[in-house]
Design a protein around this motif. Structure first.
Motif, mmCIF file in Angstrom:
data_model
loop_
_atom_site.group_PDB
_atom_site.id
_atom_site.type_symbol
_atom_site.label_atom_id
_atom_site.label_comp_id
_atom_site.label_asym_id
_atom_site.label_seq_id
_atom_site.Cartn_x
_atom_site.Cartn_y
_atom_site.Cartn_z
ATOM 1 N N ARG A 47 9.494 77.470 -41.230
ATOM 2 C CA ARG A 47 9.682 76.073 -40.860
ATOM 3 C C ARG A 47 8.361 75.329 -40.717
ATOM 4 N NH1 ARG A 47 13.801 72.968 -37.839
ATOM 5 N NH2 ARG A 47 15.170 74.760 -38.157
ATOM 6 N N PHE A 48 7.341 76.015 -40.153
ATOM 7 C CA PHE A 48 6.073 75.341 -39.846
ATOM 8 C C PHE A 48 4.912 75.833 -40.707
ATOM 9 C CE2 PHE A 48 8.670 75.105 -35.982
ATOM 10 C CZ PHE A 48 8.685 73.731 -35.791
ATOM 11 N N TYR A 65 2.193 69.873 -35.231
ATOM 12 C CA TYR A 65 3.594 70.262 -35.075
ATOM 13 C C TYR A 65 3.876 70.968 -33.752
ATOM 14 C CZ TYR A 65 1.259 74.468 -36.826
ATOM 15 O OH TYR A 65 0.379 75.503 -37.002
ATOM 16 N N LEU A 67 4.467 70.081 -30.596
ATOM 17 C CA LEU A 67 5.597 69.606 -29.804
ATOM 18 C C LEU A 67 6.919 69.964 -30.480
ATOM 19 C CD1 LEU A 67 6.782 68.033 -27.440
ATOM 20 C CD2 LEU A 67 6.425 65.921 -28.747
ATOM 21 N N GLU A 68 6.985 69.778 -31.788
ATOM 22 C CA GLU A 68 8.215 70.106 -32.513
ATOM 23 C C GLU A 68 8.511 71.602 -32.430
ATOM 24 O OE1 GLU A 68 10.114 69.810 -37.042
ATOM 25 O OE2 GLU A 68 8.103 69.029 -36.626
ATOM 26 N N ALA A 71 9.687 72.563 -28.873
ATOM 27 C CA ALA A 71 11.001 71.965 -28.644
ATOM 28 C C ALA A 71 12.077 72.742 -29.397
ATOM 29 C CB ALA A 71 11.002 70.501 -29.075
ATOM 30 N N PHE A 72 11.747 73.186 -30.602
ATOM 31 C CA PHE A 72 12.683 74.003 -31.387
ATOM 32 C C PHE A 72 12.986 75.312 -30.659
ATOM 33 C CE2 PHE A 72 13.100 77.478 -34.498
ATOM 34 C CZ PHE A 72 14.296 77.117 -35.097
ATOM 35 N N THR A 75 15.115 74.740 -27.532
ATOM 36 C CA THR A 75 16.506 74.458 -27.889
ATOM 37 C C THR A 75 17.237 75.725 -28.306
ATOM 38 O OG1 THR A 75 15.933 72.213 -28.601
ATOM 39 C CG2 THR A 75 18.000 73.129 -29.429
ATOM 40 N N GLU A 302 0.256 64.299 -25.357
ATOM 41 C CA GLU A 302 0.819 65.533 -25.905
ATOM 42 C C GLU A 302 1.135 66.535 -24.799
ATOM 43 O OE1 GLU A 302 -0.007 68.780 -29.417
ATOM 44 O OE2 GLU A 302 -1.709 68.145 -28.203
#
Length: 378
Positions: A47-48, A65, A67-68, A71-72, A75, A302
């Protein structure tokens, strides 16, 4: 059903809690099975676009990336994660109450803990340390030196040299109490020392943090099989953790409105692993590293955003300063100020420290409510 839990830390400085370069210590527990961890790490790579043999939070924090990514993960894993996030300087101040005050008030320490006296003492010291107060700085440095006694080193403790004429009204009674109750505290410290006189890992936050997060996930999931990242403090305390093997009863501690699990059910003695070969440990490292670094950067956009993502995952025993504890516009803070002053007075006069203390507090509360000789204004 047995659930695998991986644990790792970030910001480790051992017994050195005054290290300015790493002000936060984070310890995470992540409940995930090894095959699921392998698949999740591969998904992160895909993904990253992540490269390298091992995912390291310290290397991935601060990327576009970041934070993303966190967060992923948050979740995906949700309440299968618990993070103990500790402000090291404030943690040192909390431990001062534990090792300076508690040996003398142990027979009824609950009276003070229920009223938050420990928070008042810790925050009083922390607040003045934060302003660069010289007396507070001397107290913190001396306390850390006391608690890091080396083999063959002469015993250190607080002495009259710390009672500076310009010590604040909040710091002065702490110093005076410590000096007056030296014998009780020294007896406690001697019990912590090894055969060579060395005191080791008492200030370190690894064990208390590991116990907290394991109790949290254990309460949620039942029997757990724990994999720990390599840790010298936890290796030395592995016998303590092993006590919880097969411990099926959940024991709670109730203190005021708080009710916290103190035990957990281990499938077996925790084993130590290497993160290079354990994807679960890499995921635990991501949570711990991002928490410690975001707390350091909490005043940046951030850092604040990442902390916002991780906040729901923080353990209830996270140690962070709370200025409400010393807000003298609040009755509770004033009552704790009175308790600290009275403990100091009794310690210096040789009176029993705990005799009729509830009655004393009741009197102070009455005077506060009626604004009598204490001089409070409506």
């Amino acid at each position: 059903m047995v659930t695998t839990v991986f644990c790792d830390d970030a910001g480790f400085t051992g017994d050195n809690l005054l290290n300015p370069d790493q002000p936060f210590f984070a310890y995470s527990a992540v409940a995930i099975e090894p095959d699921q961890a392998t698949a999740l790490v591969q998904e992160l790579r895909d993904r990253f676009g992540l490269k390298g043999q091992e995912l390291k939070g310290s290397a991935l924090y601060g990327r576009s990336y970041s934070l993303e990514l966190i967060a992923f993960l948050a979740t995906m894993l949700g309440d299968r994660v618990s993070i103990a996030l500790n402000h090291k300087l404030y943690s040192l101040c909390c431990k001062l109450f534990e090792y300076v005050y508690e040996p003398s008030i142990a027979s009824n320490s609950r009276f003070f803990y229920e009223r938050g006296t420990h928070f008042y003492v810790a925050m009083a010291l922390f607040a003045y340390l934060s302003t660069g107060d010289a007396a507070a700085d001397d107290v913190a440095k001396r306390f850390e030196a006391i608690m890091r006694r080396r083999a063959g080193q002469p015993q250190l403790y607080f002495d009259a040299s710390l009672t500076a004429a310009d010590a604040s009204d909040a710091i002065d009674p702490i110093i005076r109490f410590a000096i007056a109750q030296k014998d009780q505290a020294m007896q406690e410290l001697d019990g912590l020392a090894g055969d060579d006189g060395r005191i080791r890992w008492v200030l370190d936050l690894s064990l208390s943090s590991a116990r907290s997060v394991l109790a949290t996930v254990g309460e949620r999931l039942g029997e757990i099989d724990v994999v720990l990242d390599e840790s010298k403090p936890l290796e030395s305390f592995i016998d303590f953790l092993s006590v919880f093997v097969g411990f099926t009863e959940t024991v709670y501690m109730e203190l005021g409105p708080r009710r916290r699990p103190m035990t957990f059910n281990l499938h077996r003695t925790p084993r130590f692993g290497a993160s290079k070969s354990e994807p679960g440990l890499q995921i635990a490292d991501l949570f711990a590293s991002f928490a410690a670094l975001a707390a350091r950067d909490r005043h940046t956009p951030e850092g604040a955003a990442i902390l916002g993502v991780l906040f729901p995952l923080l353990d209830a025993d996270t140690i962070f300063p709370d200025y409400d504890a010393i807000d003298l516009t609040q009755k509770s803070a004033v009552m704790n100020m009175c308790l600290v002053a009275e403990l100091t007075r009794r310690a210096e006069t040789g009176e029993p420290l705990l005799d009729q203390m509830p009655n004393y507090l009741e009197t102070m509360a009455y005077l506060y409510d009626h604004r009598k000789p204490l001089g409070f204004e409506d």
